[in-house]
Enzyme design. Structure first.
Site, PDB file in Angstrom:
ATOM      1  N   GLU A   1       0.961  -1.269   0.040  1.00  0.00           N
ATOM      2  CA  GLU A   1      -0.034   0.013   0.020  1.00  0.00           C
ATOM      3  C   GLU A   1       0.927   1.175   0.008  1.00  0.00           C
ATOM      4  OE1 GLU A   1      -2.164   0.727   3.462  1.00  0.00           O
ATOM      5  OE2 GLU A   1      -3.556   1.994   2.575  1.00  0.00           O
TER       6      GLU A   1
ATOM      7  N   ARG B   1       5.490 -12.711   9.323  1.00  0.00           N
ATOM      8  CA  ARG B   1       6.204 -11.524   9.115  1.00  0.00           C
ATOM      9  C   ARG B   1       7.517 -11.549   9.880  1.00  0.00           C
ATOM     10  NH1 ARG B   1       3.946  -6.736   9.151  1.00  0.00           N
ATOM     11  NH2 ARG B   1       1.803  -7.364   9.138  1.00  0.00           N
TER      12      ARG B   1
ATOM     13  N   LYS C   1       4.471   0.670  10.977  1.00  0.00           N
ATOM     14  CA  LYS C   1       4.432   1.818  10.294  1.00  0.00           C
ATOM     15  C   LYS C   1       4.119   3.173  11.005  1.00  0.00           C
ATOM     16  CE  LYS C   1       3.672   0.427   5.592  1.00  0.00           C
ATOM     17  NZ  LYS C   1       2.304   0.180   4.284  1.00  0.00           N
TER      18      LYS C   1
END
Length: 565
Positions: free
Chosen positions: A35, A260, A270
């Site tokens: 994204e 992850r 983030k």
RNA sequence: GGGGAGGUAGCUCAAUUUGGCGGAGCGGCGGACUUUGACUCCGCAGGUUGCUGGUUCGAAGCCAGCCCUCCUCGCCA
């Protein structure tokens, strides 16, 4: 087909099996779907290496696809930096650059299809009401009162949503699945929401935007992706992913979830990374202390090292934390092979060789890389006054310290053997200069004819020839293995390491470093790997320490101190 | 608490598909080599395979029960 790197793992095994059963006609086609709402970090590198690596291994293809279904968070600036970063890592999507927003038209048609087949409806519940109707983990949800509208009414309302007749959040399009499903994702999930926002690519063409779940699998399907690899938190979304493509009757890619990346002493969220930047705890997204790939690159880590690391850590479904030291191992391994050796003194101490002729300069030959003879040799000037590292002299040496101290002899690398004959102190009692004598029979650092040996070889820079530079030393940004592990009432910034950056302004470099280009990497002998920072100007070189060399002495010293305590 | 996914040296992963002596890399410790206390090489330590019971000549693996961790209740992705 490229040979696999490292041991196999469950995703490769699935692909192997699919190839055997001809599930996708022998194709392997993956995608990396970021994204564009932030900078890529080391965690993304794992996904990039996995997706591009697996496809390359089986002669397949990988698409770069921006998952841009939320116009409020996404920006072109991020698109550009992401493309640059993927390229830097060494991967190529060729002509396969896509955006989920490329498919808004098709997605809209498919939404109409589901409305016509009675599997989607326009819901007038507010966000708050939707939450209440959804139920909880243990209680089933309630059906929306709008759930059984006619196809005609749904069609009309959805078209009017698209036409902009309603304000943000006024209505949604929902999939009609099962409000009692134990999987909350299946309780009539929202497919489209109204958002009167400018999209970075489609501008104001649309005021309704598809949700991730209704866009991702469909984008995969359009692109004929075979294996849609994502992280573990999407496991609960797979039934929905499958439901949409099945109901639509379109090509069905296989979603596979993996763990992850987590790293000790490192934050990979983030949101928190953004806080570090916005609150000025670091100098920006590409601060060399940041785990962003932009920061890591500026720090001097190589793409090869990152790829090797990603190949070595494997892929599984276990939630774990990798030791930062493993990443550092791969960085040292790569830099050891390729970085040219030079001599640089970062904390200078003057050394005068009393019996060396005043004004004399000798050009000493030095090896550029003992790991790679093709890198050749260079000349380094030697003279009567040198700089050595402050750490390499102790007036009162502890046991096991075998560098320079009064009366002791050491080798100056590629220079001569020197023996310390005295020190000069300032009014505070600090040693500011040391005096030595040299043995002319040891030129080039060679052992003298009498077979005399020294226990230590230290680096040096000729004072009159030295080039000044600024050196930035970095340490972990956080003091705790898990930066998010905080006491009550504190947030992760309480774990920030106050000593993560140390700036040294008076470093002295050997003259061959004059004009070293930005991003070039070196090993400062006995100190570590360094690279030229973009802050450098023609008259002022700035070096980042990428990583220190492994340091056995530091370990011994630490143990001695710890042992006494 | 519903559902989903996991649990094998300090860390990350193999070995499970077909039950057959539990390995590797990193880290740690020790040594050799060395004109980088680096690199390289050699060696050593480290495991009740989450727990308990069962099946079996034999279980990390199969069966039953339990424990622990993570994910999931955005009109984010």
């Amino acid at each position: 087909m490229n040979p696999p790197t490292g041991p196999s793992h469950f995703i490769r095994d699935i692909i192997l099996e699919d190839l055997k059963t001809n599930k996708f006609g022998g194709r392997v086609h993956t995608r990396f779907p970021p994204e564009p709402n932030g900078y890529l970090h080391i965690g993304h590198a794992k996904s990039i290496c996995l997706n591009f690596g697996l496809a390359a291994e089986f002669g397949g293809k990988t698409n770069l696809r921006f998952d841009d279904t939320n116009p409020e968070k996404e920006e072109t600036e991020y698109v550009d930096s992401i493309m640059e970063t993927v390229k830097w890592l060494g991967f190529d999507w060729e002509d396969r650059l896509f955006y989920a927003s490329d498919y808004f038209g098709q997605l809209y048609e498919w939404a109409l299809q589901l409305i016509r087949s009675g599997q989607a409806y326009v819901c007038d519940l507010t966000a708050d009401e939707v939450r209440k109707y959804r139920g909880t983990l243990t209680e089933p949800g309630k059906e929306s009162p709008y759930r059984n509208r006619s196809v005609e009414e749904n069609l009309d309302l959805f078209q009017r949503m698209k036409a902009g007749e309603f304000p943000d959040g006024f209505r949604t399009l929902r999939a009609k699945i099962d409000m009692a499903s134990p999987n909350l994702n299946m309780r009539d999930p929202v497919m489209y929401r109204i958002l009167h926002a400018d999209h970075h690519r489609t501008g104001d063409t649309w005021c309704i935007y598809p949700m991730y779940d209704f866009a991702h699998g469909e984008s995969d399907s359009i692109e004929r992706i075979t294996h849609s690899i994502c992280t573990l938190e999407f496991e609960d979304h797979r039934p929905l992913y499958d439901w949409y493509v099945e109901q639509l009757g379109i090509y069905h890619p296989q979603q596979i979830e993996f763990d992850r990346l987590n790293l000790t002493y490192t934050l990979l969220s983030k949101r928190k990374l953004l806080t570090l930047v916005q609150d000025g705890h670091v100098r920006g997204w590409d601060d060399p202390r940041m785990p962003t790939l932009a920061g890591i690159k500026r720090r001097g880590y190589t793409p090869e090292a990152i790829r090797n690391f990603c190949g070595a850590i494997g892929v599984s479904k276990t939630n774990g934390i990798i030791e930062l030291g493993l990443l550092e191992h791969y960085v040292r391994e790569d830099l050891n092979k390729r970085a040219a050796r030079v001599m640089a003194v970062i904390r200078p101490l003057r050394l005068v060789i009393d019996n060396y002729p005043e004004g004399q300069v000798e050009e000493m030959e030095a090896v550029n890389n003992p790991e790679d003879s093709s890198m050749g040799t260079r000349k380094v000037p030697f003279s009567r006054v040198l700089y050595i590292e402050q750490e390499d002299f102790r007036e009162d040496p502890p046991k096991q310290y075998y560098r320079l101290s009064p009366g002791r002899e050491v080798r100056l690398r590629y220079g001569y053997f020197v023996t310390c004959t005295g020190v000069v102190k300032n009014e505070k009692g600090e040693v500011v200069e040391i005096h030595c004598t040299y043995d002319p029979a040891t030129k080039g650092g060679n052992a003298p004819p009498d077979g005399r040996k020294v226990k230590s070889t230290i680096h040096w820079v000729s004072a009159p020839h030295a080039v000044d530079a600024e050196v930035r030393l970095y340490d972990n940004l956080f003091t705790r293995e898990n930066p998010s592990d905080t006491k009550e009432g504190e947030d992760f910034t309480a774990n920030l390491n106050p000593n993560s950056l140390e700036i040294l302004r008076g470093a002295k470099l050997e003259p061959s470093l004059t004009g070293a280009p930005v991003e070039s990497r070196y090993q400062f002998e006995r100190l570590g790997y360094f690279c030229v920072d973009p802050d450098s100007t023609p008259g002022n070189l700035v070096f980042n320490r990428t990583l220190a060399l492994r340091d056995t002495w530091a370990k011994i010293e630490k143990k001695e101190k710890g042992g006494k305590a």
